[in-house]
Design a protein around this motif. Sequence first.
Motif, PDB file in Angstrom:
ATOM      1  N   VAL A  74     -30.328  -6.993 -41.101  1.00 19.23           N
ATOM      2  CA  VAL A  74     -31.376  -6.916 -40.119  1.00 19.23           C
ATOM      3  C   VAL A  74     -32.737  -6.503 -40.845  1.00 19.23           C
ATOM      4  O   VAL A  74     -33.828  -7.144 -40.681  1.00 19.23           O
ATOM      5  N   GLU A  75     -32.905  -5.672 -41.872  1.00 21.99           N
ATOM      6  CA  GLU A  75     -34.086  -5.393 -42.674  1.00 21.99           C
ATOM      7  C   GLU A  75     -34.804  -6.600 -43.219  1.00 21.99           C
ATOM      8  O   GLU A  75     -35.822  -6.898 -43.404  1.00 21.99           O
ATOM      9  N   SER A  76     -33.771  -7.392 -43.911  1.00 15.12           N
ATOM     10  CA  SER A  76     -34.351  -8.656 -44.422  1.00 15.12           C
ATOM     11  C   SER A  76     -34.569  -9.559 -43.457  1.00 15.12           C
ATOM     12  O   SER A  76     -35.575 -10.325 -43.928  1.00 15.12           O
ATOM     13  N   CYS A  77     -33.971  -9.761 -42.358  1.00  9.79           N
ATOM     14  CA  CYS A  77     -34.575 -10.507 -41.384  1.00  9.79           C
ATOM     15  C   CYS A  77     -35.921 -10.010 -40.912  1.00  9.79           C
ATOM     16  O   CYS A  77     -36.890 -10.848 -40.630  1.00  9.79           O
ATOM     17  N   LEU A  78     -36.295  -8.743 -40.954  1.00 14.68           N
ATOM     18  CA  LEU A  78     -37.635  -8.202 -40.326  1.00 14.68           C
ATOM     19  C   LEU A  78     -38.436  -8.725 -41.225  1.00 14.68           C
ATOM     20  O   LEU A  78     -39.752  -8.839 -41.039  1.00 14.68           O
TER      21      LEU A  78
ATOM     22  N   VAL B 165     -27.852 -12.215 -37.599  1.00 14.15           N
ATOM     23  CA  VAL B 165     -29.216 -13.135 -37.971  1.00 14.15           C
ATOM     24  C   VAL B 165     -29.974 -13.673 -36.445  1.00 14.15           C
ATOM     25  O   VAL B 165     -31.009 -13.565 -36.213  1.00 14.15           O
ATOM     26  N   ILE B 166     -28.971 -14.373 -35.880  1.00  9.73           N
ATOM     27  CA  ILE B 166     -29.326 -14.813 -34.392  1.00  9.73           C
ATOM     28  C   ILE B 166     -29.902 -13.703 -33.484  1.00  9.73           C
ATOM     29  O   ILE B 166     -31.020 -13.912 -32.661  1.00  9.73           O
ATOM     30  N   ALA B 167     -29.088 -12.545 -33.578  1.00  3.19           N
ATOM     31  CA  ALA B 167     -29.588 -11.558 -32.581  1.00  3.19           C
ATOM     32  C   ALA B 167     -31.086 -11.182 -32.810  1.00  3.19           C
ATOM     33  O   ALA B 167     -32.034 -10.742 -32.233  1.00  3.19           O
TER      34      ALA B 167
ATOM     35  N   THR C 244     -33.412 -18.686 -48.439  1.00  3.39           N
ATOM     36  CA  THR C 244     -33.951 -17.474 -49.425  1.00  3.39           C
ATOM     37  C   THR C 244     -33.302 -16.105 -48.624  1.00  3.39           C
ATOM     38  O   THR C 244     -32.871 -15.280 -49.287  1.00  3.39           O
ATOM     39  N   LEU C 245     -33.254 -16.053 -47.258  1.00  2.00           N
ATOM     40  CA  LEU C 245     -32.742 -14.869 -46.754  1.00  2.00           C
ATOM     41  C   LEU C 245     -31.358 -14.551 -46.998  1.00  2.00           C
ATOM     42  O   LEU C 245     -31.006 -13.502 -47.472  1.00  2.00           O
TER      43      LEU C 245
ATOM     44  N   LYS D 168     -33.908  -2.384 -29.696  1.00  4.85           N
ATOM     45  CA  LYS D 168     -33.305  -1.778 -30.990  1.00  4.85           C
ATOM     46  C   LYS D 168     -32.961  -2.681 -31.718  1.00  4.85           C
ATOM     47  O   LYS D 168     -32.542  -3.817 -31.582  1.00  4.85           O
ATOM     48  N   LYS D 169     -32.683  -2.310 -33.059  1.00  8.04           N
ATOM     49  CA  LYS D 169     -32.094  -3.106 -33.985  1.00  8.04           C
ATOM     50  C   LYS D 169     -30.294  -3.426 -33.879  1.00  8.04           C
ATOM     51  O   LYS D 169     -29.968  -2.366 -33.360  1.00  8.04           O
ATOM     52  N   PRO D 170     -30.221  -4.656 -34.120  1.00  5.69           N
ATOM     53  CA  PRO D 170     -28.695  -4.895 -33.964  1.00  5.69           C
ATOM     54  C   PRO D 170     -27.910  -4.029 -34.718  1.00  5.69           C
ATOM     55  O   PRO D 170     -28.301  -3.584 -35.867  1.00  5.69           O
ATOM     56  N   ASN D 171     -26.629  -3.586 -34.299  1.00  6.18           N
ATOM     57  CA  ASN D 171     -25.737  -2.926 -34.875  1.00  6.18           C
ATOM     58  C   ASN D 171     -24.243  -3.479 -34.757  1.00  6.18           C
ATOM     59  O   ASN D 171     -24.235  -4.383 -33.880  1.00  6.18           O
ATOM     60  N   MET D 172     -23.346  -3.050 -35.361  1.00  2.26           N
ATOM     61  CA  MET D 172     -22.040  -3.662 -35.558  1.00  2.26           C
ATOM     62  C   MET D 172     -21.482  -3.439 -33.949  1.00  2.26           C
ATOM     63  O   MET D 172     -20.693  -4.342 -33.601  1.00  2.26           O
ATOM     64  N   GLU D 173     -21.506  -2.238 -33.524  1.00  5.22           N
ATOM     65  CA  GLU D 173     -20.814  -2.098 -32.156  1.00  5.22           C
ATOM     66  C   GLU D 173     -21.251  -3.357 -31.117  1.00  5.22           C
ATOM     67  O   GLU D 173     -20.597  -3.708 -30.335  1.00  5.22           O
ATOM     68  N   GLY D 174     -22.824  -3.530 -31.102  1.00  2.00           N
ATOM     69  CA  GLY D 174     -23.372  -4.185 -30.336  1.00  2.00           C
ATOM     70  C   GLY D 174     -22.925  -5.610 -30.401  1.00  2.00           C
ATOM     71  O   GLY D 174     -22.742  -6.571 -29.681  1.00  2.00           O
TER      72      GLY D 174
END
Length: 508
Positions: free
Chosen positions: A172-176, A468-470, A202-203, A357-363
């Motif tokens: 997520v941080e890399s995407c941001l 990445v998609i989310a 690159t990502l 909110k930032k994506p997480n594994m549970e979601g």
Amino acid sequence: MDAKIAFTVISVIALVILRYTIKLANRYWFRPKNIEKRLRELGLKGNPYRIIFGDAKDVVAMRRQLTSKPMELSDDITPRILPYQRLMAQKYGKKFFIWFGTKLRLTIMDPVLVKEILSRPNEFRKPKNDKMGEVLAGGLFSSDGNTWTKHKKILNPSFHMDKLKNMVPSIVESCLEMMAKWNMALASKESVEMDMMPEIETLLNYVMCKTVVTGEISEETKKIYQLRITVNQQSGKLAKFMFFPGWWHLPFQEVKIMKAAHNETQSLVKKIVTRRLGEMKNGASNKGDILSLMLEAYQDEASGVSLHDVIEECRSFHFVGPESTTRSQIWMMYLLAKHPEWQERARQEVFKVFGDKKPNMEGLHQLKIVTMIMYEALRLYPPTGIFHRSISRETKLGDMVLPAWIQVTIPITLMHHDPDIWGKDATQFNPERFAEGVFNSKMQLLTFTGGPRKCTGQSMAVVIHKTVIATLLQGFSFELSPSYLHAPKHSFLLTPLHGMKLLVRKFA
């Protein structure tokens, strides 16, 4: 006396020439013709064997012709990706053979037989002496038998769910970080055209290196990334030589460039490995990445892992992991841009699950629509279009007894677009086909192969794609750029020949 010596020398030379001639005749004519006869007796069909080249020149020429210009905006890519195999299937049915030089490749498109092949990895093995496979993949991806079993057991902890869960924040941080650059480009514009190929490449190279392979981004890993591009470019150019025995030793410029890139990559990886080994001997902790796990095994004499094994696994994951994941992600972006209604459905689901909110594994586990889109993209645009297995002795498959020393080929892209397997809309984008899950009794998604040898990194790839998609859908919308040229090309992995140009807009 001199005459006797001369006669003896001439006789020896004649015997050597005769023996060599018989060997060549057997290799290039009698053995292939005997194998062809055996397969025809089984009711299998294909073109007659043609000395030295077989069907290889036709395969290369047809693919070159059909990839020389872009295609229409269609997801029916089989006429372009596997044109010769498609033609043979239309001519001979779901089981046929193709001659790649002197090597017979029996192509199987029957899902039942494919499942049987994948369930018997000790009999249907990875091809030996596959120099291209060794350079482009190697390590766990190319090994077999006890080596594969041992290395897989060592590396499994890198792909456990708790490890993948800890990867999500980093992805997520890399995407941001990437999205922040996009926002700057969009500061005074409604939209901007971007080639997603270098962006996503690159990502994911950064994500995979940092979280899975070496635990760090260094000057060596950056250089390996550039060398990987060179190797991939050369692999396409070398296709025309690969049916020659010993092509790796031919004095062509393409071979020299490939060798130089391969050797430099190995040297750089060895430098990374040696540095980490020194750190671990000085008390550094195990970081849980592939390099640490392999080095820990290497330091245990009972494991049988050599330093060469460590270097090979590290090199192969530097190559295959980011490459295959990048290609899949690119085609997912393409399909989201091409089908705005599904993009919007996916975005609504993402906001329903995560809000802002930032994506997480549970979601991620709750993203049904995103998951459906992901699997449909993997079906229509599998990163690997075809794979091979070899048998070294007579082997029973279904009701057939196959002769030794042939290869069995599974044309993934053809099977993924087969209406007999996936229905009349097999060549069309329809994520609803995965509404009830990935598999049923007839459908067979082969992107990650299957059986005991299924892709070790499957769960990791799924987590990366969904994350990445989310994350991207929370901030941007995408559509195909007017300058986009649809030109899928299979060069080891399926790639957009002219890039993936999309119009990117901030999502309000």
